[in-house]
Design a protein around this motif. Structure first.
Motif: not given
Length: 379
Positions: A181, A183, A213-215, A217-218, A250, A254, A258, A262
């Motif tokens: 959170n 990032y 999840i969105h973090a 992913n990168k 989350f 899902k 992820a 990863y």
């Protein structure tokens, strides 16, 4: 306006992006930055004009916008066994965060029937936020609520403070806050930690998350070779939501997708953190559910005995027998490597889930009062 709400007039010299941008704008070669960091680490109370051989523009820029340290080590308290030290660090805005030094001897035990190689090493558990907004019901930090994100420099300064007390080999982002959170500060802090003069190996840095999840992913693209630890704590969505309110955002299915992506991209093991709560998530049924959830992954499951946090918690600690039964099921039935976390620092509230800022009684605020034998622990 309260002290904790004031904007910070100065930046940490370890705020790499800010420092680099200021140098570039002023026409100062950025190759001097690592040399400045090295001098500051060796001379934490230095004045800017004491750093030798900098361009003249740097001597006027640095004091106008930066401080060698924007935080101070308020106290360092040893556990009774001497292997854990909890650091209370005061930030420039008046807020406090905690970091924990944990000392290990990797020579203990056997490896393939032979003495283990290695020696003494220290791991630093760092904070990424003041407080936390995830609200996990078994974690003391969650009771603080969320105050603010730390800058990358404030994160790195925890390592700088700790490095004066012990030689740090590993860093885990398992202190106060949800790292993903915050990032951008997380990524930049890790990049500084792995650069000169800290030069930590990315493989020795672990980032823990409840599952943003969105973090995730990168993360591999931004921090290759760093370790990912996921605070799973339950094998099914409804139990996760009961003990981890943030899990509602989350969904488990899902999250697992992820993690699958990863692992495919990183080709690295994933560490699964699982706190053992008596009668909540520690039964044989949950062990089988967890085994089936993870059996297609390359993971290490770390079972964490619950650390009491006084009247704030409605949970109790799982018995040792139940922990071992849970571990054996995962190992023997699902062939999942499963460890039980060694409890360190409970007596100074420095163990997992216990980090919450309670100011000490000021019996001493000098680290030297607690760490007289620190040279014996250096690697």
């Amino acid at each position: 306006m309260s002290e904790s709400k004031k904007s910070s007039p100065y930046k940490s010299v370890f705020d790499s992006l800010v420092l680099r941008a200021e140098f570039e704008q002023a026409g100062i070669n950025t190759r001097f930055i690592p040399l400045i960091w090295k001098f500051v680490l060796q001379n934490p109370n230095c004045k800017w004009d004491e750093i030798p051989s900098l361009p003249s523009k740097a001597y006027s820029l640095l004091p106008s916008k930066f401080r060698p340290f924007t935080s101070t080590l308020d106290s360092a308290i040893d556990s009774t066994d001497g292997v854990t030290t909890k650091l209370l660090i005061k930030l420039q805005n008046g807020a406090f965060v905690e970091a924990v030094i944990m000392r290990y001897d990797s020579r203990l035990g056997k490896l393939n029937g032979k003495p283990r190689p290695g020696g003494l090493r220290s791991t630093l558990c760092v904070s990424s936020q003041v407080g936390c907004k995830m609200g996990c019901t078994f974690c003391a930090t969650g009771t603080m609520g969320f105050k603010n994100n730390l800058s990358s420099g404030e994160i790195v300064e925890q390592l700088a403070h700790a490095s004066r007390l012990s030689t740090i080999r590993n860093v885990v982002f398992m202190g106060m806050g949800e790292p993903l959170n915050n990032y951008s500060s997380l990524v930049e802090a890790v990049r500084v930690m792995t650069a000169y003069p800290f030069q930590l190996s990315p493989k020795k840095i672990t980032v823990s998350t409840v599952g943003i999840i969105h973090a995730i992913n990168k993360l591999h693209q931004d921090l290759p070779n760093c370790n990912l630890a996921v605070s799973l704590h339950a094998p099914v969505q409804d139990i996760r939501c009961q003990i981890m309110p943030a899990a509602r955002a989350f969904p488990l299915e899902k999250l697992m997708n992820a993690l699958k992506d990863y692992q495919k991209n990183s080709q690295q093991k994933i560490f699964i953190e699982y706190i053992m709560l008596d009668g909540v998530n520690d039964g044989e049924q949950q062990a089988h559910q967890l085994g089936k959830l993870l059996e297609t992954f390359e993971v290490v499951v770390n079972l964490i005995p619950f650390n009491p946090i006084g009247s704030l918690s409605r949970f109790t600690t799982t018995s040792d027998d139940n922990v071992l039964t849970f571990q054996k099921l995962l190992r023997n039935t699902y062939n999942i490597r499963t460890t039980v976390r060694k409890q360190m620092g409970q007596d100074v509230n420095g163990a997992c889930g216990q980090l919450v800022v309670n100011l000490p009684d000021k019996r001493s605020t000098k680290s030297s009062d607690f760490l007289t034998d620190i040279e014996d622990l250096r690697i």
